[in-house]
Motif scaffolding. Structure first.
Motif, PDB file in Angstrom:
ATOM      1  N   LYS A 148     -62.323  53.866 -26.558  1.00 53.79           N
ATOM      2  CA  LYS A 148     -63.165  53.856 -25.359  1.00 53.79           C
ATOM      3  C   LYS A 148     -62.331  54.054 -24.099  1.00 53.79           C
ATOM      4  O   LYS A 148     -62.737  54.759 -23.178  1.00 53.79           O
ATOM      5  N   LYS A 200     -64.578  55.582 -21.069  1.00 51.77           N
ATOM      6  CA  LYS A 200     -65.898  54.957 -21.110  1.00 51.77           C
ATOM      7  C   LYS A 200     -65.823  53.489 -20.732  1.00 51.77           C
ATOM      8  O   LYS A 200     -66.797  52.804 -20.647  1.00 51.77           O
ATOM      9  N   GLU A 201     -64.622  52.993 -20.542  1.00 55.79           N
ATOM     10  CA  GLU A 201     -64.448  51.581 -20.224  1.00 55.79           C
ATOM     11  C   GLU A 201     -63.517  51.472 -19.032  1.00 55.79           C
ATOM     12  O   GLU A 201     -62.497  52.136 -18.971  1.00 55.79           O
ATOM     13  N   GLN A 212     -61.588  49.665 -28.853  1.00 56.55           N
ATOM     14  CA  GLN A 212     -61.322  49.460 -27.425  1.00 56.55           C
ATOM     15  C   GLN A 212     -60.395  50.547 -26.870  1.00 56.55           C
ATOM     16  O   GLN A 212     -60.627  51.070 -25.773  1.00 56.55           O
TER      17      GLN A 212
END
Length: 161
Positions: free
Chosen positions: A147, A152-153, A144
């Motif tokens: 990312k 990307k998140e 997490q």
């Protein structure tokens, strides 16, 4: 990772099903036939421990870990992302300590040969839920955070269950 995610979810579903079924059967036996199983409560307790630690890792995977929404909602942009990164790094540090000390507990319990009272299984099997769940949580936190760093998140949104 998809296989790991499925395994986590299967463990939780099977554990909940077994605990619920056994609890129902034990209630029927207790109130319907004035009899009950002596090991059922212990088994349910240990299954719930496993569900809790594996479920915690699923929460980390879905971004549903503990947070103070009030503070997060006040922040925007880089400050919000920075807070999310800080929380993830702090959580990873906590998981490292939890893994280390829970492994020490498992090793100690294995060396002492302790067993559970009713089921007569080695107690370290119950304690293994802690390092396994913490390791899975650590893996999900790393993914997490990676990312999030790569943008990307969207750090302001958590995945829904």
């Amino acid at each position: 990772m998809k296989y790991l995610n499925k395994i986590e979810e299967i463990i939780i579903v099977v554990g909940l099903f077994m605990a619920t079924s056994l609890l129902f059967i034990n209630i029927v036996l207790r109130y319907g036939f004035a009899s009950n199983t002596t090991w059922a409560e212990e088994f349910i307790r240990y299954v719930m421990i496993w569900i809790t630690f594996i479920g915690g890792s699923v929460c980390f995977r879905k971004g549903l870990h503990v947070g103070v929404d009030f503070l997060v909602d006040l922040l925007k942009g880089r400050a919000k992302k920075g807070l999310h990164l800080f929380v993830n790094v702090a959580s990873m540090i906590f998981m490292v300590f939890l893994i280390k000390y829970s492994l020490d507990l498992v090793v100690f319990t294995m060396q002492t040969g302790q067993i559970t009272p009713s089921l007569q299984i080695p107690l370290y099997i119950v304690y293994l839920a802690i390092p396994i769940g913490s390791t899975l949580s650590f893996i999900h936190l790393i993914l997490q955070t990676t990312k999030m760093i790569r943008n990307k998140e969207d750090s302001s949104k958590a995945e829904t269950i």
